[in-house]
Design a protein around this motif. Structure first.
Motif, short mmCIF file in Angstrom:
data_model
loop_
_atom_site.label_atom_id
_atom_site.label_comp_id
_atom_site.label_asym_id
_atom_site.label_seq_id
_atom_site.Cartn_x
_atom_site.Cartn_y
_atom_site.Cartn_z
N LEU A 1 0.83 -1.20 0.00
CA LEU A 1 0.00 0.00 0.00
C LEU A 1 0.87 1.25 0.00
O LEU A 1 0.59 2.23 -0.73
CB LEU A 1 -0.92 -0.02 1.22
CG LEU A 1 -1.93 1.12 1.35
CD1 LEU A 1 -2.88 1.12 0.17
CD2 LEU A 1 -2.69 1.01 2.66
N GLU A 2 1.92 1.25 0.80
CA GLU A 2 2.84 2.38 0.84
C GLU A 2 3.50 2.60 -0.52
O GLU A 2 3.63 3.74 -1.01
CB GLU A 2 3.89 2.15 1.92
CG GLU A 2 4.91 3.28 2.05
CD GLU A 2 5.98 2.97 3.08
OE1 GLU A 2 6.86 3.82 3.30
OE2 GLU A 2 5.94 1.85 3.65
N PHE A 3 3.89 1.53 -1.16
CA PHE A 3 4.51 1.62 -2.49
C PHE A 3 3.52 2.19 -3.51
O PHE A 3 3.87 3.02 -4.35
CB PHE A 3 5.00 0.24 -2.90
CG PHE A 3 5.60 0.18 -4.27
CD1 PHE A 3 6.84 0.74 -4.53
CD2 PHE A 3 4.92 -0.43 -5.32
CE1 PHE A 3 7.40 0.70 -5.79
CE2 PHE A 3 5.47 -0.48 -6.59
CZ PHE A 3 6.72 0.08 -6.83
N SER A 4 2.26 1.75 -3.43
CA SER A 4 1.25 2.24 -4.36
C SER A 4 0.99 3.72 -4.14
O SER A 4 0.78 4.48 -5.11
CB SER A 4 -0.05 1.45 -4.19
OG SER A 4 0.16 0.07 -4.41
N ILE A 5 0.98 4.16 -2.90
CA ILE A 5 0.77 5.58 -2.61
C ILE A 5 1.91 6.43 -3.16
O ILE A 5 1.69 7.52 -3.72
CB ILE A 5 0.62 5.78 -1.09
CG1 ILE A 5 -0.69 5.14 -0.61
CG2 ILE A 5 0.64 7.26 -0.73
CD1 ILE A 5 -0.86 5.17 0.89
N LEU B 1 0.03 1.97 -13.08
CA LEU B 1 0.90 1.06 -12.33
C LEU B 1 0.54 1.08 -10.85
O LEU B 1 0.51 0.03 -10.18
CB LEU B 1 2.35 1.46 -12.54
CG LEU B 1 3.41 0.45 -12.02
CD1 LEU B 1 3.28 -0.87 -12.76
CD2 LEU B 1 4.82 1.03 -12.22
N ALA B 2 0.26 2.27 -10.30
CA ALA B 2 -0.12 2.37 -8.89
C ALA B 2 -1.45 1.66 -8.63
O ALA B 2 -1.61 0.96 -7.62
CB ALA B 2 -0.20 3.84 -8.48
N ALA B 3 -2.42 1.84 -9.53
CA ALA B 3 -3.73 1.20 -9.35
C ALA B 3 -3.61 -0.32 -9.42
O ALA B 3 -4.20 -1.05 -8.61
CB ALA B 3 -4.71 1.72 -10.40
N LEU B 4 -2.85 -0.80 -10.41
CA LEU B 4 -2.67 -2.25 -10.52
C LEU B 4 -1.97 -2.81 -9.29
O LEU B 4 -2.31 -3.89 -8.79
CB LEU B 4 -1.88 -2.58 -11.79
CG LEU B 4 -2.59 -2.34 -13.12
CD1 LEU B 4 -1.65 -2.64 -14.28
CD2 LEU B 4 -3.85 -3.21 -13.23
#
Length: 796
Positions: free
Chosen positions: A681-685, A713-716
């Motif tokens: 989650l942190e990486f996606s944010i 890429l963040a959503a996936l």
């Protein structure tokens, strides 16, 4: 290996002339040729088997049976006499030790009877070691001859068409040389050897006590033992631990070692079975147990509760005693808990706190039996031999033999137990031949249980490590009689099977990878006609005082060791099966003597078989496939659960069934899964923040395209991590042994490659535009950039 060859190699030298004449009996099964062999007819037909041939063969068989039976009987009586003589000698030496320690008033007696020396005890130890070796040899002699009789009868019935097996079974019962029970020898020798080993000062204490050791690490491991190795295993253990006898004043009775247990469960949900199989926190097993025969009036009501290690608690077994006549009333709730312990409270032998704990246990068991509708389902029966120092539970070994599971339910309309708490049509009369095949399961192996209590960081005794790493045992951790019996006795109702069920179809016998076995003093000078006198004399002179049974000139090894005679232990274990021989060496030798086309044909077949086997092996080596990693030698610390030889085999559950593999799950596993999800989650944010920055501060199509790429890429990444987290939690909760639960290689790889690709595309587009290194326009911004300038001509 053919059985005839195996028999010749396994014979004990001193017993050479007392074995069954297996080769002579095989020759007696062959009748004469109708006509003499000729080059044109190299192998004519044999004459049909006649009544005279049958009479001659039966007479030979009876003679061999008498020979084996008489020798076994005489040898057994000889061992009994030697034990009696040794018992007198040991008692005499111990009495001299006692007299030497007597007060000064017995000086005259001490002068006549000097105290024993270390040499006296050493001599007695040698004598007892020799008797132990004789018991081992006699047990192997009996087992090998019994197998030989079964083999020759089967060969007779197959070749002649005359069925001798039912008739000869009655003859074997009349002369049951193979039914001698060596447990009485083991118990007696254990007591004498313990006296000699401790030099007249054996450890004393309450046999029922478990010791008062604190801060100990408890380790329990279970093993299967093949019937061929049971006697040898007992003789090895008694040299280190005495047989635990609760009443030393009473002569040994086989019925005293019998243990029977009735296990209860709900036949609709099988909740106790599945709970014990899955090892869920708080899983219970409720059983009623008694010791000895059916006349035993004391029944123990027991509850075993499983505790996970992460709870900080230990699995416990609690029980209380109940009169047999009160069992039905107690389980039905007609008898109150207070009345059960009324007599105990009146006698005052236990404190009020102890009685209160027992009452609480009885109240909980009674409540569970009634509310969960628990009924008797499976009975387990076995004879137990326990090895332990009295009052010292640091090392306890128990060996359960003749293990049998029996149905106790009324599910199929048959009233086995009826309204009673156990069925009454059987007792302790193993093998329970009066029961139908569907009601009884005779377990093929003995069960060895090793319980150790060692200080933290302390190794178990070396002899324990050697024993558990030897070829005599097969480790089966967490084996349960209740689980196995229930799974086997109710195949139509149980769909979740224990992990050891596929192993039942695998022969657990292993070759001896190192020297381990019974130790005896130097062998006697008696030998067979095939012995090499010079070699024996050299070994007697140069060898140590003791030598391993495996070192004797090929005469004292057990079946497993003889089969493993080839030195290459990497090959498959060559178990013999004389009933499925592809090429009979007797026929090949016979064809060689006749010559002609028959011999040529047999020789071609033999070479074709050898070449074909070699080509198959060569082709298998050329096929590209994953290769197993070389495993290190067995662990030398703690109890080794496997030998040096590993067998790799893929098992498949029967149709409609599932093999349950125990998976250990602790709370920290859930927390680890949650932390992993939060990291994703942190990486996606972070990726989403980069995308938002590019979108808000860019005004050209390159920045716009890059922001969308980072957004996708963040959503996936976010969706993938959420799905993976939910899937992992579900698998962990269901205790499924799935590799991806703990290891995921595709997600991080795809996301990492996607991130690299987006950055590279962004740089490529900037280079294509030609303004990646654009000069400053004098206003602090690049020519075509929509982003703030760094002041040095570099865009963000």
């Amino acid at each position: 290996m053919r059985f005839g060859e195996h028999l010749q190699q396994s014979m004990i030298q001193d017993y050479f002339w007392h074995y069954i004449a297996y080769d002579e009996l095989k020759k007696a099964l062959k009748t004469d040729f109708v006509t003499l062999p000729t080059p044109d007819n190299a192998k004519p037909d044999r004459k049909p088997w006649t009544e005279d041939d049958e009479t001659h063969f039966v007479a030979l068989l009876e003679s061999e049976l008498d020979k084996v039976f008489i020798f076994q009987k005489l040898k057994s009586e000889e061992i009994v006499r030697r034990i009696q003589v040794s018992e007198k000698e040991v008692n005499d030496v111990v009495s001299r030790l006692d007299s030497a320690a007597a007060p000064n008033g017995n000086n005259r007696r001490r002068s006549v009877r000097p105290p024993p020396t270390d040499e006296d005890f050493l001599l007695l130890e040698q004598v007892l070691s020799d008797i132990i070796a004789d018991v081992h040899d006699l047990a192997k002699f009996t087992q090998l001859n019994y197998t030989a009789f079964q083999k020759i009868i089967k060969k007779h019935d197959k070749q002649t068409g005359w069925y001798l097996k039912p008739v000869f079974a009655a003859r074997l019962k009349a002369k049951p040389f193979f039914k001698d029970n060596y447990d009485a020898f083991v118990v007696k020798l254990s007591k004498l050897y313990d006296l000699v080993r401790t030099k007249g000062n054996p450890v004393k204490g309450d046999s029922a006590a478990g010791g008062s050791q604190q801060n100990f690490v408890r380790q329990t491991t279970k093993y299967w033992v093949h019937p061929d190795n049971i006697t040898e295993l007992k003789l090895i253990i008694l040299k280190h631990l005495p047989v635990l006898v609760f009443n030393s004043q009473k002569e040994f009775d086989e019925e005293d070692s019998a243990i029977s247990s009735i296990y209860y469960d709900n036949t609709d949900t099988w909740e106790l079975y599945e709970g014990r199989l899955k090892k869920t926190e708080g899983a219970e097993a409720i059983r009623l147990r008694w010791y000895g025969g059916m006349k035993s009036d004391q029944i123990f009501v027991e509850r075993k509760t499983h505790r996970e290690d992460w709870t900080g608690e230990k699995s416990v077994k609690a029980r209380f005693a109940l009169k047999e006549k009160n069992v039905n009333a107690f389980l039905a709730g007609r008898m109150t808990v207070e009345s059960v312990f009324e007599k105990m409270r009146r006698e005052g032998k236990k404190s009020e706190a102890e009685i209160a704990d027992l009452e609480q246990l009885a109240r909980e068991i009674q409540y569970r039996v009634i509310t969960r509708k628990l009924v008797p389902v499976t009975r387990s029966f076995y004879h137990r031999t326990a090895f332990q120092l009295p009052g010292d539970a640091r090392v306890r070994i128990s060996l359960d033999t003749e293990l049998t599971m029996v149905r106790e339910d009324n599910l199929d309309g048959r009233k086995r137990a009826g309204n009673n708490w156990r069925r009454m049509d059987i007792g302790v009369d193993y093998p329970f031949s009066q029961l139908p095949a569907g009601d009884v399961e005779r377990f093929p192996y003995a069960v060895l249980e090793v319980k150790l209590q060692t200080q933290a960081g302390q190794e178990p005794p070396k002899w324990i490590r050697d024993l558990t790493a030897s070829h005599l045992v097969e480790a089966v951790p967490k084996f349960s009689k209740f689980i196995h019996g229930t799974a086997v006795m109710f195949p139509d109702r149980i769909n979740l099977l224990p992990f050891w069920m596929p192993q039942m179809d695998v022969d657990i016998r292993k070759p001896a990878t190192r020297k381990f076995g019974i130790m005896r003093p130097l062998a006697s000078t008696s030998m067979s006609a095939n012995d090499d006198t010079n070699e024996d004399e050299e070994s007697d002179i140069e060898g140590p005082r003791y030598r391993d049974m495996d070192d004797s000139d090929g005469n004292a090894l057990d079946i497993e060791e003889r089969i493993a005679a080839p030195l290459d232990h990497d090959e498959d274990y060559p178990l013999y099966d004389s009933d499925e021989e592809s090429f009979d060496s007797d026929e090949l030798e016979e064809a060689r003597q006749i010559g002609g086309s028959l011999y040529a044909q047999k020789l071609v077949e033999w070479y074709a078989h050898r070449i074909g086997a070699g080509l198959i092996t060569f082709a298998q080596a050329l096929i590209p496939r994953p290769r197993p990693t070389s495993l290190p030698p067995p662990e030398e610390r703690g109890i080794s659960v496997m030998g040096a030889q590993r067998t790799v085999k893929r098992f498949h559950a029967p149709k409609g069934k599932r093999i349950f593999v125990p998976v250990r799950v602790e709370p920290k596993v859930y927390f680890a899964a949650e932390r992993t999800f939060l990291s994703w989650l942190e990486f996606s944010i972070i990726l989403g923040s980069i995308a938002a920055t590019l979108l808000n501060f860019g005004d050209d199509y390159v920045t716009f395209a890059s922001s969308w790429a980072f957004t996708i890429l963040a959503a996936l990444s976010l969706v993938y991590s959420l799905v993976l987290y939910i899937w992992r939690v579900d698998k962990i909760r269901n205790r499924r042994d799935v590799k991806r639960v703990y290891y995921e290689k595709w997600g991080p790889t795809v996301v990492g490659l996607g991130l690299v690709l987006v950055i590279l595309v962004n740089f490529a587009l900037r280079l294509r535009e030609g303004n990646f290194m654009a000069p400053d326009d004098g206003f602090g911004r690049g020519k075509h950039s929509g982003l703030p300038s760094t002041g040095r001509g570099h865009e963000l």
